[in-house]
Design a protein around this motif. Structure first.
Motif, PDB file in Angstrom:
ATOM      1  N   GLY A 101       2.217  -3.222   5.395  1.00 46.34           N
ATOM      2  CA  GLY A 101       2.610  -2.401   4.258  1.00 46.34           C
ATOM      3  C   GLY A 101       2.903  -0.964   4.643  1.00 46.34           C
ATOM      4  O   GLY A 101       2.494  -0.055   3.950  1.00 46.34           O
ATOM      5  N   THR A 102       3.619  -0.768   5.711  1.00 44.05           N
ATOM      6  CA  THR A 102       3.929   0.592   6.146  1.00 44.05           C
ATOM      7  C   THR A 102       5.112   1.178   5.386  1.00 44.05           C
ATOM      8  O   THR A 102       5.569   2.252   5.720  1.00 44.05           O
ATOM      9  CB  THR A 102       4.243   0.619   7.649  1.00 44.05           C
ATOM     10  OG1 THR A 102       5.329  -0.277   7.899  1.00 44.05           O
ATOM     11  CG2 THR A 102       3.035   0.224   8.461  1.00 44.05           C
ATOM     12  N   SER A 103       5.593   0.478   4.356  1.00 41.14           N
ATOM     13  CA  SER A 103       6.760   0.962   3.633  1.00 41.14           C
ATOM     14  C   SER A 103       6.457   2.231   2.840  1.00 41.14           C
ATOM     15  O   SER A 103       7.367   2.942   2.466  1.00 41.14           O
ATOM     16  CB  SER A 103       7.278  -0.121   2.688  1.00 41.14           C
ATOM     17  OG  SER A 103       6.274  -0.447   1.746  1.00 41.14           O
ATOM     18  N   THR A 104       5.184   2.526   2.580  1.00 38.60           N
ATOM     19  CA  THR A 104       4.850   3.729   1.817  1.00 38.60           C
ATOM     20  C   THR A 104       4.869   4.968   2.697  1.00 38.60           C
ATOM     21  O   THR A 104       4.729   6.071   2.207  1.00 38.60           O
ATOM     22  CB  THR A 104       3.458   3.600   1.175  1.00 38.60           C
ATOM     23  OG1 THR A 104       2.505   3.375   2.199  1.00 38.60           O
ATOM     24  CG2 THR A 104       3.429   2.477   0.165  1.00 38.60           C
ATOM     25  N   TYR A 105       5.025   4.777   3.985  1.00 39.78           N
ATOM     26  CA  TYR A 105       5.033   5.907   4.898  1.00 39.78           C
ATOM     27  C   TYR A 105       6.475   6.252   5.261  1.00 39.78           C
ATOM     28  O   TYR A 105       7.302   5.379   5.431  1.00 39.78           O
ATOM     29  CB  TYR A 105       4.281   5.566   6.190  1.00 39.78           C
ATOM     30  CG  TYR A 105       2.817   5.393   5.988  1.00 39.78           C
ATOM     31  CD1 TYR A 105       1.965   6.486   5.999  1.00 39.78           C
ATOM     32  CD2 TYR A 105       2.266   4.140   5.786  1.00 39.78           C
ATOM     33  CE1 TYR A 105       0.612   6.331   5.813  1.00 39.78           C
ATOM     34  CE2 TYR A 105       0.925   3.975   5.602  1.00 39.78           C
ATOM     35  CZ  TYR A 105       0.092   5.069   5.614  1.00 39.78           C
ATOM     36  OH  TYR A 105      -1.231   4.924   5.434  1.00 39.78           O
ATOM     37  N   ASN A 106       6.758   7.547   5.398  1.00 38.55           N
ATOM     38  CA  ASN A 106       8.051   7.899   5.942  1.00 38.55           C
ATOM     39  C   ASN A 106       7.957   7.782   7.459  1.00 38.55           C
ATOM     40  O   ASN A 106       6.908   7.452   7.994  1.00 38.55           O
ATOM     41  CB  ASN A 106       8.493   9.293   5.467  1.00 38.55           C
ATOM     42  CG  ASN A 106       7.536  10.392   5.892  1.00 38.55           C
ATOM     43  OD1 ASN A 106       6.748  10.202   6.805  1.00 38.55           O
ATOM     44  ND2 ASN A 106       7.613  11.529   5.224  1.00 38.55           N
ATOM     45  N   GLY A 107       8.968   8.077   8.181  1.00 42.32           N
ATOM     46  CA  GLY A 107       9.006   7.824   9.615  1.00 42.32           C
ATOM     47  C   GLY A 107       7.978   8.585  10.436  1.00 42.32           C
ATOM     48  O   GLY A 107       7.711   8.240  11.566  1.00 42.32           O
ATOM     49  N   GLU A 108       7.349   9.644   9.899  1.00 45.24           N
ATOM     50  CA  GLU A 108       6.430  10.464  10.677  1.00 45.24           C
ATOM     51  C   GLU A 108       4.972  10.096  10.469  1.00 45.24           C
ATOM     52  O   GLU A 108       4.079  10.786  10.921  1.00 45.24           O
ATOM     53  CB  GLU A 108       6.643  11.941  10.321  1.00 45.24           C
ATOM     54  CG  GLU A 108       8.030  12.412  10.677  1.00 45.24           C
ATOM     55  CD  GLU A 108       8.495  13.518   9.751  1.00 45.24           C
ATOM     56  OE1 GLU A 108       7.703  14.007   8.938  1.00 45.24           O
ATOM     57  OE2 GLU A 108       9.668  13.880   9.857  1.00 45.24           O
ATOM     58  N   GLY A 109       4.685   9.030   9.742  1.00 47.36           N
ATOM     59  CA  GLY A 109       3.315   8.626   9.512  1.00 47.36           C
ATOM     60  C   GLY A 109       2.636   9.381   8.389  1.00 47.36           C
ATOM     61  O   GLY A 109       1.448   9.274   8.205  1.00 47.36           O
ATOM     62  N   ILE A 110       3.404  10.161   7.609  1.00 45.60           N
ATOM     63  CA  ILE A 110       2.850  10.898   6.475  1.00 45.60           C
ATOM     64  C   ILE A 110       3.238  10.143   5.216  1.00 45.60           C
ATOM     65  O   ILE A 110       4.387   9.745   5.044  1.00 45.60           O
ATOM     66  CB  ILE A 110       3.393  12.331   6.428  1.00 45.60           C
ATOM     67  CG1 ILE A 110       3.045  13.057   7.728  1.00 45.60           C
ATOM     68  CG2 ILE A 110       2.846  13.072   5.226  1.00 45.60           C
ATOM     69  CD1 ILE A 110       3.716  14.393   7.868  1.00 45.60           C
ATOM     70  N   GLU A 111       2.283   9.955   4.327  1.00 46.67           N
ATOM     71  CA  GLU A 111       2.542   9.182   3.126  1.00 46.67           C
ATOM     72  C   GLU A 111       3.399   9.993   2.156  1.00 46.67           C
ATOM     73  O   GLU A 111       3.203  11.199   1.987  1.00 46.67           O
ATOM     74  CB  GLU A 111       1.216   8.804   2.472  1.00 46.67           C
ATOM     75  CG  GLU A 111       1.360   7.772   1.407  1.00 46.67           C
ATOM     76  CD  GLU A 111       0.024   7.210   0.972  1.00 46.67           C
ATOM     77  OE1 GLU A 111       0.043   6.225   0.241  1.00 46.67           O
ATOM     78  OE2 GLU A 111      -1.008   7.760   1.360  1.00 46.67           O
ATOM     79  N   ASP A 112       4.352   9.330   1.514  1.00 43.75           N
ATOM     80  CA  ASP A 112       5.189   9.981   0.507  1.00 43.75           C
ATOM     81  C   ASP A 112       4.325  10.417  -0.665  1.00 43.75           C
ATOM     82  O   ASP A 112       3.422   9.695  -1.077  1.00 43.75           O
ATOM     83  CB  ASP A 112       6.268   9.019  -0.009  1.00 43.75           C
ATOM     84  CG  ASP A 112       7.260   8.631   1.083  1.00 43.75           C
ATOM     85  OD1 ASP A 112       7.480   9.471   1.976  1.00 43.75           O
ATOM     86  OD2 ASP A 112       7.787   7.511   1.028  1.00 43.75           O
ATOM     87  N   PRO A 113       4.601  11.585  -1.259  1.00 42.76           N
ATOM     88  CA  PRO A 113       3.795  12.037  -2.404  1.00 42.76           C
ATOM     89  C   PRO A 113       3.850  11.075  -3.588  1.00 42.76           C
ATOM     90  O   PRO A 113       2.847  10.854  -4.255  1.00 42.76           O
ATOM     91  CB  PRO A 113       4.407  13.389  -2.767  1.00 42.76           C
ATOM     92  CG  PRO A 113       5.098  13.843  -1.527  1.00 42.76           C
ATOM     93  CD  PRO A 113       5.532  12.606  -0.817  1.00 42.76           C
ATOM     94  N   ALA A 114       5.002  10.488  -3.850  1.00 44.23           N
ATOM     95  CA  ALA A 114       5.119   9.560  -4.979  1.00 44.23           C
ATOM     96  C   ALA A 114       4.274   8.318  -4.727  1.00 44.23           C
ATOM     97  O   ALA A 114       3.563   7.831  -5.621  1.00 44.23           O
ATOM     98  CB  ALA A 114       6.579   9.173  -5.189  1.00 44.23           C
ATOM     99  N   ALA A 115       4.321   7.784  -3.497  1.00 47.14           N
ATOM    100  CA  ALA A 115       3.536   6.603  -3.171  1.00 47.14           C
ATOM    101  C   ALA A 115       2.036   6.931  -3.206  1.00 47.14           C
ATOM    102  O   ALA A 115       1.227   6.110  -3.635  1.00 47.14           O
ATOM    103  CB  ALA A 115       3.926   6.083  -1.794  1.00 47.14           C
ATOM    104  N   GLN A 116       1.675   8.130  -2.788  1.00 46.79           N
ATOM    105  CA  GLN A 116       0.271   8.537  -2.814  1.00 46.79           C
ATOM    106  C   GLN A 116      -0.228   8.609  -4.258  1.00 46.79           C
ATOM    107  O   GLN A 116      -1.333   8.160  -4.561  1.00 46.79           O
ATOM    108  CB  GLN A 116       0.108   9.887  -2.129  1.00 46.79           C
ATOM    109  CG  GLN A 116      -1.331  10.344  -2.026  1.00 46.79           C
ATOM    110  CD  GLN A 116      -1.457  11.669  -1.297  1.00 46.79           C
ATOM    111  OE1 GLN A 116      -0.457  12.275  -0.907  1.00 46.79           O
ATOM    112  NE2 GLN A 116      -2.675  12.113  -1.112  1.00 46.79           N
TER     113      GLN A 116
END
Length: 191
Positions: free
Chosen positions: A143-158
């Motif tokens: 389920g790494t789809s919530t992460y952008n390419g840099e390993g930081i979670e998107d604010p909306a997904a968080q």
């Protein structure tokens, strides 16, 4: 006991540190213990503090070698007990390892293919711990789809994840509003 008394007892026991084997009779040892208790009592209660401190300083000067020797004996006893405890612990570990090796059908440490996990000991052992095998390192979480390419979670997904977690715990925004209203109106006094 108060912390003041504990500190005084600790300080006096470091100076008056003779044991029963340092005295020829039990009566002399009991007199020595009574003297140390009198000193502690005087210091705790504030009775003739200057005289008591002078008495301690005089004893410390007269018996400096005995005090150092007693401290060395104490340190040696502590060191010996640590060595004995470590030896006992090592014997227990070796006995456990022997039991694992002698168990029927046991192969001890199992190796897996590169990147797979394999138990480091046989199941049921006290030392069961999974560990990564091979050069592959740790597997990527699903389920790494919530992460952008840099390993930081998107604010909306968080935000979505936090809301789901709150609802799973039984909390809803309506409960927060209801509690705020109850607290506000329960504190209003009407005359």
């Amino acid at each position: 006991m108060t912390s003041k008394e504990l500190n005084i007892r600790r300080r006096i026991s470091n100076i008056y540190n003779k044991g029963e084997d340092d005295f020829p009779t039990l009566r002399e040892y009991n007199d020595y213990l009574e003297e140390t208790e009198d000193i502690v009592f005087n210091l705790v209660e504030g009775i003739d503090v200057q005289g008591t401190e002078a008495r301690i300083a005089l004893y410390q000067e007269e018996h400096a070698e005995q005090i150092i020797a007693s401290r060395a004996k104490k340190a040696e006893r502590i060191s010996a007990s640590f060595r004995a405890a470590n030896a006992k612990r090592n014997q227990d570990k070796e006995a456990d390892l022997e039991q694992v090796k002698e168990a029927p059908g046991s192969t001890g440490i199992q190796a897996g293919a590169a990147g797979q996990y394999a138990p480091s000991m046989v199941a049921g052992s006290m030392f069961m711990q999974p560990r990564p095998m091979g050069p592959g390192g740790q597997p990527m979480p699903l389920g790494t789809s919530t992460y952008n390419g840099e390993g930081i979670e998107d604010p909306a997904a968080q935000k979505i994840r936090e809301e789901r977690g709150a609802r799973a715990g039984g909390w809803t925004p309506e409960l927060g509003r209801k509690r705020a209203f109850e607290e506000a109106f329960c504190s209003v006094w009407v005359n």
